[in-house]
Each structure stands twice: as structure tokens, then as C-alpha cells.
Enzyme design. Structure first.
Site, mmCIF file in Angstrom:
data_model
loop_
_atom_site.group_PDB
_atom_site.id
_atom_site.type_symbol
_atom_site.label_atom_id
_atom_site.label_comp_id
_atom_site.label_asym_id
_atom_site.label_seq_id
_atom_site.Cartn_x
_atom_site.Cartn_y
_atom_site.Cartn_z
ATOM 1 N N THR A 176 -3.586 2.826 -1.921
ATOM 2 C CA THR A 176 -3.707 3.466 -0.625
ATOM 3 C C THR A 176 -5.133 4.002 -0.568
ATOM 4 O OG1 THR A 176 -1.389 4.168 -0.754
ATOM 5 C CG2 THR A 176 -2.756 5.314 0.838
ATOM 6 N N ARG A 204 9.492 -2.499 5.450
ATOM 7 C CA ARG A 204 9.427 -1.219 4.736
ATOM 8 C C ARG A 204 8.246 -0.384 5.250
ATOM 9 N NH1 ARG A 204 5.379 1.327 1.017
ATOM 10 N NH2 ARG A 204 6.569 2.813 -0.222
ATOM 11 N N GLY A 206 6.245 3.061 4.374
ATOM 12 C CA GLY A 206 6.063 4.076 3.343
ATOM 13 C C GLY A 206 5.702 5.424 3.922
ATOM 14 N N THR A 227 -0.970 9.403 -2.084
ATOM 15 C CA THR A 227 -0.828 8.031 -2.597
ATOM 16 C C THR A 227 0.186 8.032 -3.728
ATOM 17 O OG1 THR A 227 -1.939 6.254 -3.824
ATOM 18 C CG2 THR A 227 -2.888 8.456 -4.030
ATOM 19 N N GLY A 228 1.105 7.077 -3.730
ATOM 20 C CA GLY A 228 2.086 7.032 -4.810
ATOM 21 C C GLY A 228 3.369 6.378 -4.364
ATOM 22 N N THR A 229 4.447 6.716 -5.034
ATOM 23 C CA THR A 229 5.757 6.169 -4.681
ATOM 24 C C THR A 229 6.224 6.804 -3.372
ATOM 25 O OG1 THR A 229 6.619 7.807 -6.228
ATOM 26 C CG2 THR A 229 6.578 5.551 -6.968
ATOM 27 N N GLY A 230 5.940 6.103 -2.286
ATOM 28 C CA GLY A 230 6.066 6.675 -0.954
ATOM 29 C C GLY A 230 7.432 7.222 -0.628
#
Lengths: 318, 318
Positions: A176, A204, A206, A227-230
Site C-alpha cells: 500500500t 474484495r 480492503g 498498511t497491513g492485513t486490511g
């Protein structure tokens, strides 16, 4: 009057420290510095935080090193579905797009939604139809495609077909770009843009275009880009949670930002974020192996880092 | 152990008090009571808050009096784009869909995303492809269409073509259904479903499927479902803001819920919400002319109202 400042990230999807050769590290530092320079040029001339965030994100979008716009990752159907969000802390105006492919800079698409529509979030074909009538540049599918992302998609689809376990590094799973800024008038802004993750399920969405999850700004508290595991960031309303802890629990920016990253980690969420408050330096916490990141304070010095090493310093006034 | 309770809404898009004849009012009370009965049947048998919310929302979706599923409003292209979201306060699991048409009950679509995908929010065609593989009932376009909504779309498109000012009532501009519940185990849940607003821009996603804006649940604080001008609810993260005020500012559920509705109003947002906390009765504030609503406490008495009149009471045990 406030002291201008800008922070950026190129995602928590860093290559592992051991897998990044010096030339690749240098290339990322140079790219981060270019984004800081673009945003700082705005802020140092008394421009707005909103404009600084916009050009900083555009610079990262245009660079195919990062997973946003040019260089975005493919979904499971081999298509590109990009998300972006932007928010102004002055009036909490916000705009976002989800699942689009066309505008060269999705952050400009989000800003067009904010400034030229009555909506906050537009998705898919309806969004593309609205954007086609706006004064923003479009690019062909080929412009966004990069060989590296084609390889990553094919590898992941082959892995799934074989039933092998998912051993991908952060670099293959995340990515991201984002920016947060404070301008001389004390206005805050945040912007985020992403291609999502490799071989994501079509449709999907996020956390990036979700106001309060991946993107948030309020002059009273902070501006945040994540930023990361949305999915975890959405369920824990990561960005607005930082704002709430500052406003209602009297936490400092650093306490709130680091505390939320720790809470996300304990709930299975890895990644990081950048946050900037009403005064003082930005906070750039992450719980992943690294996060492409950088910031500049009113001294005009650009600081960039990838893992947990010391920041590289570049004095833009020299 | 906790005292079970359930609250529902059929949207802030009420007909004005002067424009609603007694038969129409009766029909709405009957419909609200049916939804309370469906949810209460679950809760009174020690069922889960999640299941209670699901069936209460399904009941309202199936009734064409309300703007969700059957009876949903059309977008500007004459198409149906439905949004729904659901969240479990026990583990903050969440699922949502945006811009879909097909599943008879979009709330079941949201729940399928929560329970059978790795995502939180799926939009458009990608969502529909995922849902087609799930064990949920689909319906044809004709099932959802109602004459009343066709008339409303044509009137609004004609108004826009003529350049006449927008004098629509709340009933023409709003409409959503939702439910929040607390079960005997102390688990909270929230669910929301909508067709959006008449002649909305294609691709527009409102607050309903945005976790933290239109739908939210956390056992530690509250469960919330909103209805109103979705863009304002998104920008002010309405639902999670209530949770934050309870957690960090030690506000009561009533203080937090009413305070957020007042703040939204001062920022141009009209509508309402239903919220339920760890104990005590639910809160059902609104700043619009009315909100179709109802609730039941552990006494099993169903209370329903439309404007600011006294609640009509129906004892389900009689």
C-alpha cells in the site's frame, strides 16, 4: 500557525532484511525521498496538507516499486482492482474509490469523488463512469502491469492449486502507499492507495478506502494512513481508534498509534501505519518485519527507512 | 448472564406525520412487531444475538414497506444496488456486501462473507460470484421491484431533468433497516441492510456496509445500526464513535448515542440509529421527523413507534 510535517509509507510489504540487496534498498530509499520531496515542495511553500498528501501519494503510485497504481498486484482473475481514500482534517471531507482500474492516479480519483460528487465512496463500474467525466488522466491496463506482479500472481495461483501451505513473505502479501501531512495553517490530511493483495478475491475491498479504518483525518486529533492485513484494520477501526484514544483517553499520538498497532497484532493483524498530530513529529509504528517509510519535519531533512535500522538522512536544503 | 434485548429500525425515511394515514401507520407497526417477534423468538430461547439480528433484519427485508431487499429503491440507472453489513461483538467478526442484486436477503449475504470468506467487504460482481456459491436463496429482479419505487425514481429523474429544487421528504430520501441485540450470554450484534437512496449515483456505497459507520458491535461497549445521510455518518464514523465515547469518555449508552446524533445534525447529517449496551435498555435517538423503530426488553413486551408519539405496546406473552 503550525510546523509543517509530512510522513509517507510504501507499505508494510517489505522484502525481508536478508533478501534485499543494497541496490534494491537504495532504489526504495530514492523512491521514498522523491515522494517526500514532492510533498515537501508543497508544504514549504505554504501549500495545503491535502495537496501535499495528494502529490506524495501520486509519486508513490507512479513508481512501480510499490503496490499501487503502476505496479499494482493482480486479483485472482488476473485483473486490477485498485482502492484509494483521502480525507481532509479541516472539515472531515472525504472521498474514496474501490475496485477501479483506469485513472493513472487512484488518489486523484478519490479526491475527485470528495470534491465533485455528493458521495464519499464509489465502487466499480459506477465509479469508473463518474471518473471518466472528471479531469483526470487515464491509462491503459498495460501501463499498470508489471512483470514482477504477473510472476507473483502465477506463483500464488500455482501454490493454491497444489494445496501447498502459504509461506509468502510480507512482500508478497502486503503493499500500500500512503501519506499524512500537517500544513502551516494546522490543517491535517491523509491519503492511501493500494492494489490490495496478490490473487485477492475479486470484489474484495480492503481498509484503504474505508474512512476510519485505513484512512482518517481530523484536525482536532490526527491524520492516519495504514498498511497491513486490511480486514483486521477494518474490524478494529484502526485509524479512528487512534483519534478516539487521543481525544477521549488523553493519550499522546505515539501512545495511541503504537497501542493500536499492538492491539491489532494481538488480534492477528500485521502491518503498520503513519500518523501525524496537531504538533510534534509523526508516529510510524509497525509490527511487521519492516515498513517502507519516511518523514520530514520543519527542518526540511528527509528521513527514510525500511526495516528497524537507523533512518537514512538527506538534507533537502543542501 | 445478561438480560436479552433487541431493537430494530425500519429507517429514518418516515412519511411525515401529516401524510401518514392510520392504515399506513398500522401497517408499519405490524411489520415492526413481526420483526421484533422473529428476533425475540431466538433470544427468548437462549439463541444468539447474531441469529436474532439476522432474522429480525430478514423480516424487514422481506417486507416491501421498507427500503431493503424487496422494496429497495432504484439507482439513477434504474438498477438495484443493495448494501448490507453485520458484526458480532463477541469477536468483532464482520461481513458486508455493497452494490449487489440477487440474494433475497442481503443480510444473509453479509453473514456469508463474514463466515465463509477471508474478507470483510465484498462489492459488485465479485461479491455476487462469491454469493452464488453460498447456500443462500436468490431472487429475480422482479421480486425486488415495487411499483412505488418505480414511481419514486421516475419522479426524481423528472425533477432533476427539470432543474426543480429537491423538496423530497425524508421518506423519499432515506430508508434502511437494521437490528441490534444482546443475548443471555452477554454477546452483542448489529446488522443493517439498505437499497440506498432513490436515484443514487451508480456505484455509490453508503454507510450501511462500512464497519464503524453504519454497523458496529463490540461486547465491551455497544452494538449500533444507523440510518440517514450515509456520507455524513461515514465521515464522522458514527457507530464506532459511540463505542469510543463509552469506552474512553465514560459516557452512558444514551449520552453517547444522543450526543453523536446531535453532532451529526450540526454537521448536516439527518437520520437516527439504534444502539444497545452491555446492560440496560437500548437507545433509539433520531434527529429526523421520525424513525420506524421498536424494541423489546426481557419483559417480552414489544414497543413500536414512528414519530415522537408514545410507543405502542404489545405484550408477546399474552
Amino acid at each position: 500557525m503550525a510546523e509543517p510535517s509530512l510522513a509517507i509509507h510504501g507499505g508494510a510489504g517489505t522484502l525481508p532484511l536478508t533478501g534485499m540487496d543494497p541496490a534494491m534498498a537504495d532504489a526504495h530509499h530514492t523512491a521514498l525521498r522523491a515522494a517526500l520531496a514532492a510533498g515537501w515542495k508543497v508544504l514549504s511553500k505554504s501549500g495545503s496538507a491535502l495537496d501535499a498528501v495528494t502529490v506524495a501519494v501520486m509519486t508513490l503510485e507512479d513508481d512501480d516499486l510499490f503496490n499501487a497504481a503502476r505496479g499494482a498486484v493482480f486479483n485472482a482473475d488476473g485483473k486490477l482492482e485498485m482502492d484509494a481514500g483521502i480525507m481532509s482534517g479541516r472539515d472531515r471531507a472525504a472521498g474514496a474509490v474501490a475496485g477501479i482500474c483506469g485513472p493513472r492516479n487512484p488518489i486523484l480519483a478519490a479526491r475527485a469523488v470528495m470534491e465533485h460528487s455528493e458521495t464519499v465512496l464509489l465502487a466499480g463500474r459506477g465509479a469508473e463512469e463518474f471518473l471518466a467525466a472528471q479531469d483526470i488522466e487515464f491509462q491503459s491496463f498495460d501501463y499498470f502491469c508489471t512483470e514482477r506482479r504477473v510472476v507473483a500472481l502465477n506463483q500464488e495461483l500455482a501454490r493454491r492449486a497444489s494445496g501447498a501451505p502459504d509461506t509468502r513473505s510480507d512482500a508478497d502479501r502486503h503493499g500500500t502507499v500512503g501519506a499524512v501531512a500537517r500544513d502551516a495553517a494546522g490543517n491535517l490530511a491523509a491519503g492511501t492507495s493500494t492494489g490490495g493483495f496478490t490473487a485477492k478475491r475479486p470484489g474484495r475491498v480492503g481498509d484503504t478506502p474505508i474512512i476510519g479504518a485505513g484512512t482518517f483525518a481530523d484536525n482536532a486529533t490526527c491524520a492516519v494512513s495504514t498498511t497491513g492485513t486490511g480486514e483486521i484494520f477494518i474490524r478494529f477501526t484502526a485509524a479512528s481508534e487512534i483519534s478516539a484514544r487521543i481525544r477521549y483517553a488523553s493519550q499522546t499520538l505515539e501512545q495511541a498509534a503504537s497501542g493500536v498497532i499492538a492491539e491489532l497484532f494481538s488480534n492477528g493483524g500485521d502491518g503498520g501505519l503513519i500518523a501525524i498530530g496537531r504538533a510534534g513529529p509523526p508516529s510510524l509504528p509497525f509490527n511487521s518485519s519492516g515498513m517502507y517509510r519516511g518523514f520530514v519535519l520543519s527542518d526540511g531533512v528527509f528521513r527514510t527507512a525500511i526495516h528497524r535500522e537507523a533512518y537514512r538522512i538527506f538534507d533537502s536544503r543542501e
